[in-house]
Write a protein that holds these residues in place. Sequence first.
Motif, short mmCIF file in Angstrom:
data_model
loop_
_atom_site.label_atom_id
_atom_site.label_comp_id
_atom_site.label_asym_id
_atom_site.label_seq_id
_atom_site.Cartn_x
_atom_site.Cartn_y
_atom_site.Cartn_z
N VAL A 144 0.87 -1.19 0.00
CA VAL A 144 0.00 0.00 0.00
C VAL A 144 0.90 1.23 0.00
CG1 VAL A 144 -1.85 1.24 1.16
CG2 VAL A 144 -1.78 -1.27 1.23
N ASN A 145 0.90 1.96 -1.11
CA ASN A 145 1.73 3.15 -1.27
C ASN A 145 0.96 4.39 -0.82
OD1 ASN A 145 3.94 4.67 -2.05
ND2 ASN A 145 3.27 4.87 -4.17
N LYS A 146 1.65 5.50 -0.75
CA LYS A 146 1.10 6.80 -0.37
C LYS A 146 0.48 6.77 1.02
CE LYS A 146 -0.01 7.81 -5.23
NZ LYS A 146 -1.02 8.29 -6.19
N ILE A 147 1.12 6.02 1.92
CA ILE A 147 0.60 5.93 3.28
C ILE A 147 0.74 7.26 4.00
CG2 ILE A 147 2.79 5.18 4.30
CD1 ILE A 147 -0.80 3.92 5.10
N ASP A 148 1.57 8.14 3.46
CA ASP A 148 1.73 9.46 4.06
C ASP A 148 0.51 10.35 3.82
OD1 ASP A 148 2.87 9.14 1.36
OD2 ASP A 148 3.02 11.32 1.41
N LEU A 149 -0.39 9.94 2.94
CA LEU A 149 -1.59 10.73 2.64
C LEU A 149 -2.82 10.25 3.40
CD1 LEU A 149 -1.24 11.06 -1.26
CD2 LEU A 149 -0.44 12.63 0.52
N ALA A 150 -2.69 9.23 4.24
CA ALA A 150 -3.85 8.68 4.94
C ALA A 150 -3.44 8.22 6.33
CB ALA A 150 -4.45 7.53 4.15
N ASP A 151 -4.46 7.98 7.14
CA ASP A 151 -4.24 7.47 8.48
C ASP A 151 -4.16 5.94 8.39
OD1 ASP A 151 -4.12 6.89 11.15
OD2 ASP A 151 -6.19 7.46 11.59
N ALA A 152 -3.05 5.39 8.80
CA ALA A 152 -2.85 3.94 8.68
C ALA A 152 -3.90 3.17 9.47
CB ALA A 152 -1.45 3.56 9.14
N LEU A 176 2.56 -4.60 3.33
CA LEU A 176 3.60 -3.62 3.62
C LEU A 176 3.08 -2.23 3.28
CD1 LEU A 176 6.50 -3.49 4.63
CD2 LEU A 176 7.28 -3.69 2.28
N LEU A 177 3.17 -1.32 4.25
CA LEU A 177 2.77 0.07 4.05
C LEU A 177 4.01 0.88 3.72
CD1 LEU A 177 0.33 0.50 7.11
CD2 LEU A 177 -0.17 -0.36 4.81
N VAL A 178 3.99 1.56 2.57
CA VAL A 178 5.16 2.29 2.12
C VAL A 178 4.77 3.68 1.64
CG1 VAL A 178 6.26 0.14 1.39
CG2 VAL A 178 5.07 1.55 -0.28
N SER A 179 5.77 4.50 1.49
CA SER A 179 5.61 5.81 0.85
C SER A 179 6.83 6.05 -0.03
CB SER A 179 5.48 6.93 1.89
OG SER A 179 5.53 8.20 1.27
N GLN A 221 -3.44 -0.77 -10.30
CA GLN A 221 -4.16 0.17 -11.14
C GLN A 221 -3.32 1.41 -11.43
OE1 GLN A 221 -6.91 1.09 -7.45
NE2 GLN A 221 -7.41 2.54 -9.06
N SER A 222 -3.73 2.17 -12.41
CA SER A 222 -2.98 3.37 -12.79
C SER A 222 -3.01 4.39 -11.66
CB SER A 222 -3.60 4.00 -14.05
OG SER A 222 -3.54 3.10 -15.14
N GLY A 223 -1.88 5.04 -11.45
CA GLY A 223 -1.80 6.13 -10.49
C GLY A 223 -1.44 5.74 -9.08
N VAL A 224 -1.21 4.44 -8.82
CA VAL A 224 -0.90 4.04 -7.44
C VAL A 224 0.57 4.26 -7.11
CG1 VAL A 224 -2.78 2.38 -7.32
CG2 VAL A 224 -0.55 1.64 -8.16
N GLY A 225 1.40 4.55 -8.11
CA GLY A 225 2.81 4.85 -7.85
C GLY A 225 3.75 3.69 -8.07
N LYS A 226 3.44 2.82 -9.02
CA LYS A 226 4.34 1.68 -9.28
C LYS A 226 5.71 2.15 -9.74
CE LYS A 226 1.57 -0.18 -12.30
NZ LYS A 226 0.47 0.80 -12.17
N SER A 227 5.73 3.07 -10.69
CA SER A 227 7.02 3.55 -11.20
C SER A 227 7.79 4.32 -10.12
CB SER A 227 6.80 4.44 -12.43
OG SER A 227 6.22 3.70 -13.49
N SER A 228 7.07 5.04 -9.28
CA SER A 228 7.73 5.78 -8.19
C SER A 228 8.38 4.81 -7.21
CB SER A 228 6.71 6.66 -7.47
OG SER A 228 6.18 7.64 -8.33
N ILE A 229 7.71 3.70 -6.93
CA ILE A 229 8.28 2.69 -6.03
C ILE A 229 9.53 2.08 -6.65
CG2 ILE A 229 7.88 0.40 -5.06
CD1 ILE A 229 5.03 1.24 -4.49
#
Length: 381
Positions: A206-214, A232-235, A259-267
């Motif tokens: 789960v990416n972008k964990i910095d944008l939500a409350d875990a 695994l929770l990541v940012s 899905q598109s936009g979840v940050g695969k390339s960023s990871i």
Amino acid sequence: MNRAPRGKKIRTEFRKGHESRQRKTDFTRDFHDAPTDDAGLEELQQRERLTGKGELTRKRTVVGQTSDGEEAGFEVRRDVDEQCVPGRVISVHGLACRVGDDSGTVYRCSVRGILKSLSTELRHVVVTGDRVTIRVTGEQEGVIERIEPRYGTISRTSRGRRHAIATNVDGLLIVASAAEPGIKPNLIDRMLVTAERAGVEPLICVNKIDLADAASLQPLLGVYGQLGYRILLVSARTGRGIDRLRSWVQGRDTVVAGQSGVGKSSILNALEPGLNLRVGEVSRENQKGKHTTTAATLIPLAMGGHLVDTPGIRSFPLWDLVPAEIAGWYRDVRPFVNRCRFPDCTHSHEERCGVKDAVADNLIDLRRYDSLLHLQDGDDA
């Protein structure tokens, strides 16, 4: 020098469109055009053929060894000569493929015509991650002569045929995002079923964990954790959890899907500094990402192993799985299937259904049960 033994001649089936007309139908024209003497008429009679056998069949003779079509993709493994070299498909672009050999040289390869003609359930003959044998025809150019047997193939249904996303992998990294866009649990369920069937180990990232409350994700992710799936929770932006993710992918051949936009390339950029993969922004209007990755690409890792970067997935129809078999691939549902009164129970409306009783007793999560019913009905994720 001992030569490798030649394979035997095998009758194998070709794709549709490789048969000739059932039988010759222009006998009248031939009759009028043929010589009128006895020799001409006798020759015409000998050429006449009234059976559909022979040219109608799509079977051809290929020299090689038999193989498991379910696993390898083809029923025959062609013989090649000693001048060919092994390689691995990095990416597929229409009729051309990028193939890397053991020395690191990358070849632009076409596919031998007979491979494209052999009967197969695959939408595309060559798949990213394929181990192949190529014939070098020029400077960094070649022809794929043979595709080696596959394992660990991640597939979905596309236009009624099998679309293999990547093959020869032992891990599936299912990437979701805590926000922008939100998590699609049904899509995760479908990927977990696919991983189970392919025999690869999944990890829910789960990416972008910095944008939500875990803590808000605990009711959903806790169910997967209880089933034994790794989470695994990541940012990718802050670097949280990246080291733990790096240790999991090290030494593995892993498909990165989501899905598109979840940050695969960023990871991937965070895991392997220097990749500099292109990343895109999520639309503020519909919370959907744009496709920045256009083709599945095999990426070698300096720490060992490979990652397969894939385009964003909007839907994930399962391949070759009938509704009656789906419950058997849900870890939480499987133990209760044998408690159903009817062997063909759909777990939706029948009485004395072991699965429905387990849901009523809170032994199966209600959302997972709804996901099962949607999947059995053929609904998109």
